[in-house]
Every structure is written in structure tokens, then in C-alpha cells.
Design a protein around this motif. Structure first.
Motif, PDB file in Angstrom:
ATOM      1  N   ARG A 141      34.196  40.335  28.588  1.00 51.40           N
ATOM      2  CA  ARG A 141      32.735  40.464  28.666  1.00 51.40           C
ATOM      3  C   ARG A 141      32.207  40.000  30.020  1.00 51.40           C
ATOM      4  NH1 ARG A 141      32.957  38.489  23.043  1.00 51.40           N
ATOM      5  NH2 ARG A 141      32.369  40.207  21.654  1.00 51.40           N
ATOM      6  N   SER A 142      32.879  39.031  30.623  1.00 54.86           N
ATOM      7  CA  SER A 142      32.427  38.511  31.921  1.00 54.86           C
ATOM      8  C   SER A 142      32.698  39.479  33.062  1.00 54.86           C
ATOM      9  CB  SER A 142      33.117  37.173  32.233  1.00 54.86           C
ATOM     10  OG  SER A 142      32.773  36.191  31.292  1.00 54.86           O
ATOM     11  N   ASN A 143      33.518  40.494  32.799  1.00 51.37           N
ATOM     12  CA  ASN A 143      33.921  41.386  33.888  1.00 51.37           C
ATOM     13  C   ASN A 143      33.673  42.851  33.584  1.00 51.37           C
ATOM     14  OD1 ASN A 143      35.612  39.687  36.060  1.00 51.37           O
ATOM     15  ND2 ASN A 143      35.964  38.817  34.038  1.00 51.37           N
ATOM     16  N   ILE A 144      32.843  43.129  32.593  1.00 43.88           N
ATOM     17  CA  ILE A 144      32.514  44.522  32.280  1.00 43.88           C
ATOM     18  C   ILE A 144      31.771  45.156  33.447  1.00 43.88           C
ATOM     19  CG2 ILE A 144      30.871  45.891  30.922  1.00 43.88           C
ATOM     20  CD1 ILE A 144      31.857  44.562  28.439  1.00 43.88           C
ATOM     21  N   GLY A 145      32.121  46.402  33.741  1.00 48.05           N
ATOM     22  CA  GLY A 145      31.419  47.131  34.791  1.00 48.05           C
ATOM     23  C   GLY A 145      32.391  47.820  35.717  1.00 48.05           C
ATOM     24  N   THR A 146      31.863  48.717  36.522  1.00 47.82           N
ATOM     25  CA  THR A 146      32.685  49.471  37.467  1.00 47.82           C
ATOM     26  C   THR A 146      32.241  49.265  38.903  1.00 47.82           C
ATOM     27  OG1 THR A 146      31.277  51.417  37.199  1.00 47.82           O
ATOM     28  CG2 THR A 146      33.186  51.248  35.748  1.00 47.82           C
ATOM     29  N   ILE A 147      31.293  48.348  39.134  1.00 48.37           N
ATOM     30  CA  ILE A 147      30.888  48.026  40.501  1.00 48.37           C
ATOM     31  C   ILE A 147      31.895  47.030  41.050  1.00 48.37           C
ATOM     32  CG2 ILE A 147      29.102  47.055  41.978  1.00 48.37           C
ATOM     33  CD1 ILE A 147      27.053  47.876  39.926  1.00 48.37           C
ATOM     34  N   VAL A 148      32.651  47.465  42.035  1.00 49.44           N
ATOM     35  CA  VAL A 148      33.692  46.616  42.610  1.00 49.44           C
ATOM     36  C   VAL A 148      33.374  46.404  44.078  1.00 49.44           C
ATOM     37  CG1 VAL A 148      36.151  46.384  43.086  1.00 49.44           C
ATOM     38  CG2 VAL A 148      35.399  47.514  40.998  1.00 49.44           C
ATOM     39  N   SER A 149      33.313  45.181  44.489  1.00 46.92           N
ATOM     40  CA  SER A 149      33.034  44.878  45.890  1.00 46.92           C
ATOM     41  C   SER A 149      33.826  43.646  46.284  1.00 46.92           C
ATOM     42  CB  SER A 149      31.538  44.626  46.114  1.00 46.92           C
ATOM     43  OG  SER A 149      31.108  43.529  45.334  1.00 46.92           O
ATOM     44  N   ASP A 150      33.783  43.353  47.559  1.00 47.72           N
ATOM     45  CA  ASP A 150      34.428  42.148  48.052  1.00 47.72           C
ATOM     46  C   ASP A 150      33.806  40.929  47.375  1.00 47.72           C
ATOM     47  OD1 ASP A 150      35.894  40.390  49.497  1.00 47.72           O
ATOM     48  OD2 ASP A 150      35.022  40.880  51.444  1.00 47.72           O
ATOM     49  N   ALA A 151      34.618  39.931  47.078  1.00 50.90           N
ATOM     50  CA  ALA A 151      34.083  38.701  46.497  1.00 50.90           C
ATOM     51  C   ALA A 151      33.005  38.140  47.424  1.00 50.90           C
ATOM     52  CB  ALA A 151      35.200  37.680  46.300  1.00 50.90           C
TER      53      ALA A 151
END
Length: 907
Positions: free
Chosen positions: A513-523
């Protein structure tokens, strides 16, 4: 899914309705397309509304929804309303009487969600007094979220990620089965990426719970409308009454769109790509001064920061009346800017795509675009931020940052006049999104594989999902595939005794649940003053390049880095006059194929001596010199140039296909050439062409026709992909792409509850998985997906193949040069910037341009005094992407001093 297209000519007005009455009470007359939408929604249809920005799309769909859903279901009011003792009791009574969640309004941006909710709440008191409304995004306060856990509002404005989070609840079906309408705002922003796929899967699930679900999309900038409509709508649920055909409504109203170009006093004949455009700062200042309010769009955050500072330096009296807005700034800062903009309190806002979208920017009088918009759709979207209301004209002024962007500006206006706009296509069955969805659904009550497969295939992106791919995805969420089966953390979903697949581990559930999504970017790292107060966040990779005491520009300030600690960069205001690093994060948007084709058409006219627009006449000296020393690329001519310098043998080629295609094409041609004669090539690319530099001589006139001629691979599936991958450092590129896929698929996690992981940790983890799969599980489909996405997204293989076929049909025109042409110089600079410090590059460019101008004067009969060398702010005019700073060593990669480097690299 069958569709019908509403006629362009409006139908006769519908009978008086609640929606029309509400508009009439405000002195508004509904447009024909708005009535078309109301009628279609009343018939139970789904559809896509395509209309210009500010034409009234929101009220077309929303008033239709209220008329169709709220008014039709409204019970007759009681004769006497009951009295309530206090406001709190009234609120509880209204919430208790409110219908359950009925409308999901999905927007692509959190800022747009808040703005949408404010607009949608306006007609509720009159048209749906019992309805409640709410917001659910990453910015929603914890108290509001807690209230939504108890009861969701009738209208919920949210984002794709938050919809997935709702579906990950054990009571998801109970809470969401009441949804009767889903509206997807700004569908053009989602249709072509994985967030759009995420929406498709959610719609397929919701329509399974309610087969009569209506789905409406809204868009202003799409070329392939029929495909966009088909992509939006899930296939009908089998064995249920079939819904009426979907409808495509095009809102064609007389909304004027003006595209102007801010012309420089003189266009340089030798311009190099990547300028900030600050030479036009005085004209921009005058333009802002003459308008009540202005949006100044830039393409990167670094450019926005620099322009904001430049405006303040030019007009210190504007402090407090101009603002900065981009996605890395804190939510409080962005919200303050948006409110100030809407209230008419700000004279200008320098922004990025963070303000591309919006509902009510009525006070904005003009829009400036610094540099090329790189696409017609983006140009239209940004122009629509001005005059954002029906009947008001929109205008945008392009501020070219170098001379070739004058040609881009003319091409953009030409393409817009012809109604040409870019298409967007959905990704095809991305398995990382599917894997994430499987875990989400397992959390949301569990699933039976056969039933879920039928549901997933009703999402257009997965309509052709292969059985083998489905079985692989099931096994991957069950045990992590063949190489990870022994690790409990990858047993995320397992079938219970009744055959229902669920998530058995509460810890794994929280992590998902903490990582749902498809937006991926640099930390990202927080930027915070040592004394307290947060400014926003920047990519960790940028902060990692800085040392203590380095000065950089962020949030409109010059900041000095004090220390980094636990993903936070502590800073203080830098002393006045400090030298700042010239670059931090920012992507490059490639030239779209629509704009590239229009640009070739403009160059063809220039070749015939037709300079019919002000911007083409301004660029005329550059284009005539290019034609005199070489030739102009046109739709029928492919121009190649060869040049021998002390650096080696150069080939310049100008397909005008965008930097992504040129990268793949340069690698491919270099690889093919080295198969004929062993050689090593250096590569440089920009949106207009490519450069191949070799240490050994190459007979390009004899070799190049064979490299691109008949008999070479030019179609996908013929071996072209293998050649492109062999020509580049494909393993490392695929490894970077795999990191994003691993994050979406749940192999690595951006954050655990209470923990933020650094990009170095994420990259190390993803590289480990990549190596393990490559060695022990080579058939892992995530590896294949990384390769496919590398080809499709980073190298744009379809466009590359199309470009190669077009090159075969063109006449190849090869010219031997004695000096770089106006088109070649920008490619030289692209290569120089990777090797030389700022001071060395600036000095060298000044000398090169002066020598080239003297040669040009001899060719054209003009004098150098008429063309002074522009050297103002040269350190800031580095191409976007340069990572060198004024503090770095002035030695080049070979270790030479500046003087020796200049001798060794000189012509």
C-alpha cells in the motif's frame, strides 16, 4: 465497443432542464456540445468529450451528471424541513442523508484535483443539495482520510494512485460498487503512459461490479480521438445487458487561438542548442509589464529557476508580485501560488508543466513559452491557460532560445493552422502494472484467477494478454518466479483453501500500500533551512554531486549546502554574488513527429526562397548560409555533411526526427559502419540531427548509401531491434529501465512505512535482481519488458524504423565541408559540453563563432561588425544537461591545461 460520433453541427436545443436553468440563472447559454453531452448521459451512454481548453468541458460533463444522477433520483422535499439544533448536528444529518459514493472524478495531478473540487462544488447546493463531496490524494489531511474510512462522499475527486489504494481495501467492493459514473479529466495526459493503464484496470473492475457504469473522458489535445475513446472504455461485461453505444463529442466553438513569436533584434547565424534565452530578457520584461497577469512556461525546472532569478534581478520592485511554480516545490508554496494566481494577486508566475493543467485561471492575460514547446499538443495546452473561459481568445507568445527555434515556431503555427496534433497510444500489456494490480486486488477482497483474467482482458491495454504471460504473472506474485521462490518476502499472494488468492502477510500488505502507483522517479531529498522551514525536494542524484559549501539555485533562492543527513539537505542563504551551479534535474522533451514534419516543410519553402512569415524572415540569414555552405534538409532530401578537423573525421546527418530517434540512429549507423571497416565512433545528437566522429578516415559518400539503402533492416521484427541494441550500451540502458519496472512490480520499494530509501540503495537492489534474473532466470518476462520499453520509450523504435524507411525514399545529398555549418555547430557543442569545463567551453565557442562569422561575412558580403558575438551570461547558456560547474577543474578529460586543450582541439 461500438461508438457513434456526434455531428459537428449542434442538435436542436433540448427541453428546459435543470442544467440549462442553472446556467440561465447566471446569464449563460449552453453550447451545442454541452447539450449533446447532457443528452448522451441521460441515455446512459459513455463517451469522450474533446474541446478546446476553457470551452466549458467541466460543466458539460458535471451538469450532465447532476441532471442524470442527482435530479433523477431526488426524492420530493418534505413539506417542512426539520430544525436542527446546531451546525454540527446539521452536518451529521446531511452526511447521513447523502447518497453513497456515486461519482469518481479522476484527475492526473493533485493540484488539479483540489482545483476541480472547488469548481464541482459550485452547483451542488442547487442541483444536488443532499450530495457530499471530498478529495482523496496524497495531500489529503489525515483527519479527512479518517472520515472517508467511515463514509465516502457522494462525489470523490481523486487520482489514479488513490483509486488503486481504495481498491486495496478489504471492503473495496462494498465501498465502490455504488459508483455509477467515472469521469477521467485530461485523458490526454494519461492515455499514453502506465498511469493510464492503471486507470483502465480500475475501470474494468468497477464496471464488473456495476455493468451499467458510465465512463466519460475529457481532453483538449488529442489527435487520434477514436482510439483514445476505445482505450478509455472497458469492454462490456459478458452475460449482462449491453450498454448503448459510446459517443465521441467534439466541442467546436469559435475560440480564437493566437500564436505570436518574440523576435530578437538579430538572429545569430551560428546558434547552439540549449540556450536559456536570456538575451530576450528585456523584451520579456516589457511584455510582462504591459499585461495584468502572465504565465511564463519553461521546459525544465532549472530554466524556471534561472528565469525567475533573472526577472527579479531586472525588476527588483516585482518582488512579491512574481512567483515560481514547479513540481519540486513544497505543497504549501504551490498552493499559495495557485491561489494568488486565481485571485489576480500575482503579476507573473514562472512555471513548468506543473501549471499545464487547471480549471480556473481566468485572470491570466497572456502566456509566454520560453523555448520551443516541442509539440503542437503542448503548445495548445499551454496557450489555453490564457483566456480560460468560453468565448475568450487564447494566445501564447513563443520566446525562442536560439535561431533554429524560429523555424520551429513557424512550423508550430503552420501545423496548428492545419489542425495537426500528436497522437497518443496506450502501452501494450505492461506486466509490471499487471503484477502490482494482482497484489492490489488480492488485498481488496481476493480473486479467483479465471474470473480476474476475464476482467483484466476487458481493459484495452490487456485485450490481447497471452495465457503464458498471465500464468507467469500469477507465479511471480505467488513466489517471485523461478529464482526467488525460496524467499518468503516474494510469496505475496497465495490461494486459500477455497481457491481465493489473498495476501497472507500484514507486513507485505502495508509495504504494498505504501508503494502503489506507476510514477517512478529518482529518490528525492527534502531541502530544509538549518534554522527550520522546508522549501521542497530535489533529486538525490543532484545533491549527491554537491560538496559542502557548494551553491545552487532552488525555490527562487541561492542556497549554500551545509550538510546532508537522512535524506534531507540542510541549507542556508548563500552570500550575495555567489556563483551557483548552472544545472539541476530536468528532462529533455524530444521534438514531436508532427512538429518535425512541419519544420521540414518550412525548410522546403526556405530552399525555394519563400520566407513568408516574420520568424522565417528573421532566420533567413542562418538558412541562406546553411544553403550556401551545404543544403537545407527537406521532406525529399536527406542532407549529410563531412568535415575533417584535428579531432578526426565528422559526419553530420539531419533527419529531423527528434533526439531519441537520433540517438538510436547514430548508434545503428556507427555499428553498421564498423562492421564494414573497424572503427570507433563518438556520438552527439540533438532534435535536428546527429554527429558521428571517428579517429580513422571514413569514405562516407561511398559507405552511407549502403548503410541506409535497400537490404538493411528497416522494420520492427526484421532484426532492426537487435542491431540497435548491439550498437549501444544496451545492457546498462536496460538495467536503468529495469529499475523502474522492478519498482512498479514490487521487487524494490521506494519507501517502507516510516523509511525512505536512497536512489543508490534502489539502484543497487534493482541491479542485483537484474543480474540474478539474467543468470538464473533468463526467461523472466520483466527482463523482456525492460528491453521492450528501452526500445519503445528511450529509443522510439517505431519512429526510428519509420525514419529509416523515409531516409531510403529521400535523395541523399552529401557535402564536404571546410568548416562547420549553422546546423553542424550545435552538434559540436553537444559533444563539447561533455568534455570541457564552463570556462573552456565559453572561450572556445566565442573564438569558433567569431571565426565562422568572418567566413560567413566573406560568403554573404556582410561585415562582422553587423553581427557582434553574443557572450552575455555564457555560463548560464550551457545546454540543458551539462553537469560541469565553474568550480570543477579546467583540464579536459585528457588532462591538458586549458591552453594545451585549446591547441589540441582547435581547427
Amino acid at each position: 465497443m461500438s461508438t457513434t460520433r456526434r455531428p459537428r453541427k449542434p442538435l436542436p436545443p433540448v427541453a428546459p432542464s435543470a442544467a440549462a436553468a442553472w446556467m440561465a440563472a447566471r446569464g449563460w447559454q449552453p453550447f451545442g456540445f454541452q447539450q449533446d453531452v447532457w443528452r448522451a448521459m441521460g441515455e446512459g451512454r459513455s463517451g469522450l468529450l474533446h474541446a478546446t481548453t476553457g470551452a466549458g468541458k467541466t460543466y458539460a460533463v458535471w451538469l450532465g451528471a447532476l441532471q442524470h444522477l442527482a435530479q433523477a433520483d431526488a426524492a420530493p422535499p418534505p413539506e417542512e424541513a426539520p430544525k436542527v439544533p446546531n451546525p454540527r448536528t446539521a452536518l451529521r444529518t446531511r452526511r447521513a442523508a447523502a447518497p453513497p459514493l456515486t461519482v469518481l472524478w479522476i484527475t492526473p495531478m493533485r493540484a488539479l484535483a483540489a482545483d476541480s473540487l472547488r469548481a464541482l462544488q459550485t452547483p451542488l447546493p442547487e442541483l444536488a443539495p443532499t450530495w457530499t463531496s471530498g478529495l482523496r490524494t496524497g495531500d489529503t489531511a489525515s483527519g479527512e482520510r479518517a472520515a472517508q474510512v467511515r463514509r465516502l462522499p457522494t462525489l470523490l475527486v481523486t487520482t489514479p494512485e488513490s483509486v488503486s489504494l481504495l481498491m486495496a481495501r478489504a471492503d473495496a467492493r462494498e465501498r465502490l460498487a455504488s459508483v455509477r459514473l467515472v469521469v477521467v479529466d485530461e485523458w490526454h495526459e494519461l492515455v499514453g503512459n502506465k498511469r493510464g493503464v492503471q486507470v483502465q484496470l480500475a475501470l474494468a473492475r468497477l464496471s464488473g461490479w456495476n455493468p451499467a457504469l458510465q465512463v466519460w473522458g475529457m481532453s483538449a489535445t488529442l489527435g487520434n480521438l477514436e482510439e483514445a475513446l476505445h482505450t478509455l472504455l472497458p469492454q462490456p461485461v459478458p452475460d449482462t445487458p449491453q450498454p448503448p453505444p459510446a459517443v465521441l463529442v467534439q466541442g467546436r466553438i469559435d475560440k480564437r487561438l493566437e500564436v505570436q513569436v518574440m523576435l530578437p533584434p538579430r538572429a545569430d547565424r551560428f546558434a547552439w542548442a540549449g540556450h536559456m534565452g536570456l538575451s530576450l530578457l528585456p523584451q520579456v520584461v516589457r511584455s510582462i509589464e504591459a499585461a495584468a497577469s502572465t504565465l511564463v512556461f519553461t521546459n525544465t525546472r532549472s530554466q524556471a529557476e534561472r528565469w525567475y532569478q533573472a526577472l527579479l534581478e531586472a525588476r527588483p520592485d516585482w518582488a512579491g508580485t512574481i512567483a515560481l511554480h514547479h513540481g519540486s516545490l513544497g505543497h504549501e508554496v504551490r498552493d499559495w501560488v495557485e491561489r494568488g494566481l486565481k485571485a489576480g494577486q500575482l503579476k507573473a508566475v514562472v512555471c513548468t508543466s506543473s501549471l499545464d493543467l487547471g480549471v480556473d485561471f481566468l485572470p491570466v492575460e497572456q502566456v509566454l513559452q520560453i523555448g520551443s514547446a516541442k509539440g503542437v499538443a503542448r503548445l495548445v495546452q499551454r496557450a489555453g491557460r490564457s483566456g480560460h473561459a468560453p468565448g475568450r481568445s487564447s494566445s501564447i507568445t513563443l520566446v525562442p532560445t536560439h535561431s533554429l527555434e524560429l523555424v520551429e515556431a513557424a512550423a508550430a503555427r503552420h501545423a496548428l493552422a492545419q489542425g495537426r496534433i500528436e497522437d497518443r497510444h496506450t502501452p501494450r500489456a505492461p506486466l509490471d502494472v499487471l503484477v502490482q494490480h494482482l497484489v492490489t486486488v488480492a488485498l481488496g477482497g481476493g480473486f479467483v484467477p479465471d474470473a480476474l483474467l476475464a476482467e483484466v482482458r476487458r481493459a484495452p491495454a490487456y485485450a490481447a494478454l497471452a495465457d503464458n504471460d498471465w500464468q507467469w504473472a500469477l507465479q511471480f506474485v505467488r513466489q517471485g518466479g523461478a529464482s526467488l521462490a525460496t524467499y518468503p518476502d516474494f510469496h505475496r499472494v497465495v490461494p486459500d483453501d477455497e481457491g481465493v488468492w489473498r495476501v497472507p502477510d500484514a507486513r507485505l500488505a502495508r509495504r504494498h500500500r505504501s508503494n502503489i502507483g506507476t510514477i517512478v522517479s529518482d529518490a528525492s531529498m527534502q531541502v530544509q533551512f538549518v534554522s527550520g522551514g522546508r522549501l521542497g525536494s530535489v533529486e538525490e542524484s543532484f545533491i549527491a554531486r554537491l560538496r559542502k559549501g557548494d551553491v545552487f539555485m532552488f525555490a527562487g533562492r541561492l542556497l549554500e549546502l551545509v550538510r546532508t543527513q537522512q535524506m534531507t539537505a540542510y541549507v542556508r542563504i548563500a552570500p550575495k554574488g555567489s556563483a551557483a551551479l548552472p544545472r539541476w534535474s530536468g528532462g529533455r522533451m524530444p521534438l514531436s513527429n508532427t512538429l518535425a514534419d512541419a519544420m521540414l516543410e518550412q525548410l522546403a519553402q526556405a530552399e525555394r526562397g519563400q520566407f513568408t512569415t516574420p520568424e522565417m524572415r528573421c532566420a533567413q540569414p542562418l538558412l541562406e548560409l546553411q544553403q550556401a555552405w551545404s543544403a537545407l534538409p527537406t521532406p525529399s532530401r536527406l542532407v549529410a555533411e563531412t568535415l575533417h578537423t584535428r579531432e578526426g573525421w565528422h559526419l553530420y546527418l539531419y533527419p529531423l526526427a527528434g533526439r531519441l530517434v537520433h540517438l538510436g540512429l547514430a548508434g545503428l549507423l556507427g555499428w553498421r559502419a564498423s562492421q564494414q571497416v573497424p572503427n570507433t565512433f563518438s556520438i552527439a545528437v540533438n532534435d535536428y540531427g546527429l554527429e558521428l566522429l571517428s579517429a580513422k578516415p571514413v569514405d562516407w559518400p561511398a559507405l552511407l548509401p549502403r548503410l541506409i539503402g535497400e537490404g538493411t533492416h528497416t522494420t520492427i521484427g526484421s532484426g532492426l531491434e537487435d542491431e540497435v541494441l548491439a550498437s549501444l550500451n544496451a545492457t546498462e540502458m536496460a538495467r536503468r529501465r529495469f529499475r523502474e519496472i522492478a519498482r512498479i512490480a514490487g521487487l524494490i520499494f521506494q519507501s517502507h512505512p516510516g523509511e525512505q530509501r536512497s536512489s543508490r540503495q534502489l539502484q543497487a537492489s534493482s541491479s542485483l535482481y537484474y543480474d540474478v534474473f539474467a543468470q538464473y532466470d533468463p526467461d523472466n518476462l520483466l527482463l523482456a519488458q525492460a528491453r521492450a520499453e528501452l526500445l519503445a520509450n528511450e529509443l522510439d523504435m517505431e519512429r526510428l524504423a519509420r525514419t529509416l524507411r523515409g531516409m531510403q525514399a529521400q535523395t541523399l545529398s552529401i557535402h564536404a565541408l571546410t568548416r562547420p555549418t549553422p546546423f553542424a555547430l550545435p552538434l559540436m557543442v553537444e559533444r563539447f559540453r561533455e568534455r570541457l569545463s564552463i570556462e573552456t567551453l565559453a572561450d572556445r565557442l566565442a573564438r569558433m563563432v567569431q571565426a565562422l562569422e568572418q567566413a560567413a561575412d566573406a560568403t554573404t558580403g556582410t561585415h562582422l561588425a553587423q553581427h557582434p558575438v553574443q557572450s552575455t551570461d555564457m555560463a548560464w547558456d550551457l545546454p540543458e544537461g551539462s553537469a560541469t560547474s565553474a568550480r570543477r577543474t579546467r583540464r579536459d578529460p585528457a588532462g591538458d591545461s586549458p591552453r594545451r586543450a585549446r591547441r589540441r582541439h582547435g581547427f
